[in-house]
Design a protein around this motif. Structure first.
Motif, PDB file in Angstrom:
ATOM      1  N   SER A  92       0.933  -1.192   0.043  1.00  0.00           N
ATOM      2  CA  SER A  92       0.086   0.127   0.165  1.00  0.00           C
ATOM      3  C   SER A  92       0.867   1.328   0.063  1.00  0.00           C
ATOM      4  O   SER A  92       0.757   1.933  -0.939  1.00  0.00           O
ATOM      5  CB  SER A  92      -1.009  -0.188   1.128  1.00  0.00           C
ATOM      6  N   ILE A  93       1.777   1.443   1.082  1.00  0.00           N
ATOM      7  CA  ILE A  93       2.492   2.499   1.324  1.00  0.00           C
ATOM      8  C   ILE A  93       3.656   2.842   0.496  1.00  0.00           C
ATOM      9  O   ILE A  93       3.770   3.969  -0.268  1.00  0.00           O
ATOM     10  CB  ILE A  93       2.778   2.742   2.898  1.00  0.00           C
ATOM     11  N   THR A  94       4.601   1.783   0.060  1.00  0.00           N
ATOM     12  CA  THR A  94       5.603   2.043  -0.535  1.00  0.00           C
ATOM     13  C   THR A  94       5.588   1.870  -2.028  1.00  0.00           C
ATOM     14  O   THR A  94       6.255   2.298  -2.913  1.00  0.00           O
ATOM     15  CB  THR A  94       6.682   0.996  -0.013  1.00  0.00           C
ATOM     16  N   MET A  95       4.680   0.813  -2.437  1.00  0.00           N
ATOM     17  CA  MET A  95       4.612   0.506  -3.925  1.00  0.00           C
ATOM     18  C   MET A  95       3.444   1.328  -4.519  1.00  0.00           C
ATOM     19  O   MET A  95       3.697   2.200  -5.281  1.00  0.00           O
ATOM     20  CB  MET A  95       4.254  -0.945  -4.057  1.00  0.00           C
ATOM     21  N   VAL A  96       2.098   0.724  -4.454  1.00  0.00           N
ATOM     22  CA  VAL A  96       1.172   1.511  -5.195  1.00  0.00           C
ATOM     23  C   VAL A  96       0.842   2.894  -4.888  1.00  0.00           C
ATOM     24  O   VAL A  96       0.411   3.617  -5.891  1.00  0.00           O
ATOM     25  CB  VAL A  96      -0.199   0.329  -5.033  1.00  0.00           C
ATOM     26  N   ARG A 115      -7.503   6.633   1.396  1.00  0.00           N
ATOM     27  CA  ARG A 115      -7.950   5.232   2.167  1.00  0.00           C
ATOM     28  C   ARG A 115      -6.441   4.430   2.401  1.00  0.00           C
ATOM     29  O   ARG A 115      -6.693   3.642   3.153  1.00  0.00           O
ATOM     30  CB  ARG A 115      -8.616   4.489   1.093  1.00  0.00           C
ATOM     31  N   ILE A 116      -5.746   4.600   1.486  1.00  0.00           N
ATOM     32  CA  ILE A 116      -4.260   3.917   1.678  1.00  0.00           C
ATOM     33  C   ILE A 116      -3.707   4.450   2.817  1.00  0.00           C
ATOM     34  O   ILE A 116      -2.992   3.748   3.876  1.00  0.00           O
ATOM     35  CB  ILE A 116      -3.348   4.070   0.525  1.00  0.00           C
ATOM     36  N   LEU A 117      -3.577   5.817   3.064  1.00  0.00           N
ATOM     37  CA  LEU A 117      -2.986   6.283   4.229  1.00  0.00           C
ATOM     38  C   LEU A 117      -3.825   5.915   5.754  1.00  0.00           C
ATOM     39  O   LEU A 117      -2.984   5.677   6.576  1.00  0.00           O
ATOM     40  CB  LEU A 117      -2.939   8.086   4.276  1.00  0.00           C
ATOM     41  N   SER A 118      -5.017   6.112   5.514  1.00  0.00           N
ATOM     42  CA  SER A 118      -5.779   5.645   6.722  1.00  0.00           C
ATOM     43  C   SER A 118      -5.721   4.284   7.106  1.00  0.00           C
ATOM     44  O   SER A 118      -6.030   3.597   8.118  1.00  0.00           O
ATOM     45  CB  SER A 118      -7.227   6.152   6.681  1.00  0.00           C
ATOM     46  N   GLY A 119      -5.426   3.342   6.145  1.00  0.00           N
ATOM     47  CA  GLY A 119      -5.184   1.784   6.370  1.00  0.00           C
ATOM     48  C   GLY A 119      -6.985   1.383   6.002  1.00  0.00           C
ATOM     49  O   GLY A 119      -6.761  -0.100   6.170  1.00  0.00           O
ATOM     50  N   ASP A 120      -7.688   2.116   5.520  1.00  0.00           N
ATOM     51  CA  ASP A 120      -9.125   1.556   5.185  1.00  0.00           C
ATOM     52  C   ASP A 120      -8.878   0.494   4.114  1.00  0.00           C
ATOM     53  O   ASP A 120      -9.592  -0.242   3.817  1.00  0.00           O
ATOM     54  CB  ASP A 120     -10.087   2.830   4.894  1.00  0.00           C
ATOM     55  N   ASP A 121      -8.177   0.690   3.039  1.00  0.00           N
ATOM     56  CA  ASP A 121      -7.947  -0.375   2.213  1.00  0.00           C
ATOM     57  C   ASP A 121      -6.305  -0.846   2.190  1.00  0.00           C
ATOM     58  O   ASP A 121      -5.551  -0.282   2.227  1.00  0.00           O
ATOM     59  CB  ASP A 121      -8.074   0.472   0.758  1.00  0.00           C
ATOM     60  N   TRP A 122      -6.419  -2.266   2.119  1.00  0.00           N
ATOM     61  CA  TRP A 122      -5.042  -2.919   2.138  1.00  0.00           C
ATOM     62  C   TRP A 122      -4.961  -3.502   0.561  1.00  0.00           C
ATOM     63  O   TRP A 122      -5.895  -3.928  -0.061  1.00  0.00           O
ATOM     64  CB  TRP A 122      -5.312  -4.161   3.241  1.00  0.00           C
ATOM     65  N   TRP A 123      -3.768  -3.421   0.019  1.00  0.00           N
ATOM     66  CA  TRP A 123      -3.298  -3.633  -1.104  1.00  0.00           C
ATOM     67  C   TRP A 123      -2.430  -4.976  -1.134  1.00  0.00           C
ATOM     68  O   TRP A 123      -1.812  -5.199  -0.299  1.00  0.00           O
ATOM     69  CB  TRP A 123      -2.561  -2.718  -2.053  1.00  0.00           C
ATOM     70  N   ALA A 165      -6.500  -8.823   1.485  1.00  0.00           N
ATOM     71  CA  ALA A 165      -6.555  -7.433   0.569  1.00  0.00           C
ATOM     72  C   ALA A 165      -7.949  -7.002   0.284  1.00  0.00           C
ATOM     73  O   ALA A 165      -8.719  -7.802  -0.160  1.00  0.00           O
ATOM     74  CB  ALA A 165      -5.554  -7.766  -0.613  1.00  0.00           C
ATOM     75  N   ASP A 166      -8.264  -5.648   0.206  1.00  0.00           N
ATOM     76  CA  ASP A 166      -9.325  -5.342  -0.346  1.00  0.00           C
ATOM     77  C   ASP A 166      -9.098  -4.873  -1.812  1.00  0.00           C
ATOM     78  O   ASP A 166     -10.084  -4.883  -2.625  1.00  0.00           O
ATOM     79  CB  ASP A 166      -9.641  -3.768   0.272  1.00  0.00           C
TER      80      ASP A 166
END
Length: 393
Positions: A92-96, A115-123, A165-166
């Motif tokens: 989430s944070i480093t890649m997408v 939503r990446i920052l908040s953690g609401d979406d996991w990738w 993952a979401d």
């Protein structure tokens, strides 16, 4: 080995150390946080960092990053690794995330980045396929345009944490007639979309970390295409550059090396015939780790002057993963017969785990680190990259 820090950077490092010590959740302090924690437990630290504004060190301030210098980002990575803190989900944070804010359109940035920052979406990452691992240009997962959608059919494998993952970011083939690198696109896909199925792959250490992901007539809105169609190879290389630069993991290796020395001091007697050989092996890996750190310092210095390390980042990936594997191998050797036990479940009051506390999970970690020289582009492929792009061979 220490960087020559300014007063400002030294104060920042002290602030980081204090913040971790005071705020890292106690329930995350387990032997194997990567596999022993639930998704919700893993998100505890993520949400603390998000509230602090420190969740995305790499990101520019305009997109929610903390605005840190390159030195401060390095100090953050080192201090969290030395403290044993589980880093936020890299996919989430480093890649997408950086791909979206660099190549995505305004609507995509607005939809996905918060939503990446908040953690609401996991990738999770949909790159590798059966027969397409380090040779990503050979991916066959097909995406056919149908009006306002792409229809996806294919199979991704070794997909880490796909079971949680979401969303998944995928390399898909949109132009089968083009040259391999020219016919690939970068798509963002909701994991709840009908037609997606996930099958667990249990690894040699007994954990469920990776998966097969199957796509059967999965309809993905065309608005989820990043950048231009069939230009995904460019975005994929950008993402992998970020991933490989972070793979030196010198802070993590230093922490494990410190643990190794303690184990060796407890388990290997001075009069043991193998003691001198073992001490020599530890000294060698420590010297190599110091050399890697010096190389990392040089690259940081170059980046501070605005120079992109480019293909040279592959050096960090190769040496960082090899050193980590050697440290884990030595740890496994040091615990002797305790290493024959494979812990299949997290330790608890109701589960007997043989051997002293420091022997717990060593075998699993030794087995798990076999993957390090393969993922993120195998070390053999990285050597080819260095030979061509750095040495001009």
């Amino acid at each position: 080995m220490e960087l020559n820090l300014s007063k400002e950077d030294a104060a920042f490092r002290d602030e980081v150390r204090s913040f971790i010590a005071e705020n890292y959740p106690q329930e995350m302090r387990v032997a194997n946080p990567e596999t022993d924690l639930t998704k919700e437990q893993s998100l505890l630290w993520h949400r603390i960092l998000h509230k602090k504004g420190w969740i995305a060190p790499l990101w520019p301030k305009e997109y929610g990053g903390p605005g840190w210098s390159i030195i401060q980002r390095y100090l953050w990575e080192q201090e969290t690794a030395l403290a044993g803190a589980l880093p936020p989900l890299a996919f989430s944070i480093t890649m997408v995330g950086p791909v979206i804010y660099t190549f995505g359109n305004a609507a995509q940035k607005q939809k996905f980045l918060p939503r990446i920052l908040s953690g609401d979406d996991w990738w999770c990452q949909g790159y590798s396929e059966p027969g397409s691992g380090s040779d990503l240009a050979s991916v066959r997962c097909k995406a056919v345009r149908d009006g306002d959608h792409y229809v996806i059919n294919g199979h991704k494998t070794w997909t880490t944490l796909a079971q949680h993952a979401d969303w998944i970011f995928c390399l898909v083939r949109t132009d089968p007639a083009a040259k391999p690198q020219s016919g690939i696109s970068f798509l963002l896909i909701d994991m709840k979309t009908p037609g997606i199925s996930v099958r667990p792959i249990i690894t040699i250490d007994g954990s469920h970390e990776i998966n097969d992901v199957f796509f059967e007539d999965v309809r993905v809105p065309a608005e989820n295409l990043i950048g231009e169609e069939s230009k995904g190879w460019t975005y994929a290389k950008f993402l992998l550059g970020n991933e490989r630069t972070s793979m030196a993991q010198t802070g993590r290796s230093k922490r494990y090396l410190k643990q190794l020395k303690k184990v060796a001091a407890s388990e290997i007697r001075v009069d043991d015939p193998s003691a001198s050989d073992f001490a020599r092996d530890i000294a060698r890996v420590e010297i190599d780790l110091m050399a890697l750190e010096a190389t990392e310092f040089r690259m940081i210095s170059q980046m501070e002057r605005g120079k992109d390390p480019g293909a040279a980042a592959s050096l960090l990936k190769i040496r960082g993963t090899e050193i980590m594997q050697r440290v884990r191998d030595l740890s496994h050797r040091a615990i002797g017969h305790y290493g024959m036990a494979l812990r299949e479940h997290p330790a608890s009051d109701n589960i007997f785990v043989p051997g002293p506390d420091y022997a717990h999970t060593v075998t699993e970690k030794y087995l798990n680190t076999r993957k390090l020289s393969i993922y993120g582009g195998s070390n053999e492929i990285q050597r080819n990259i260095i030979a061509k792009a750095v040495l001009g061979l």
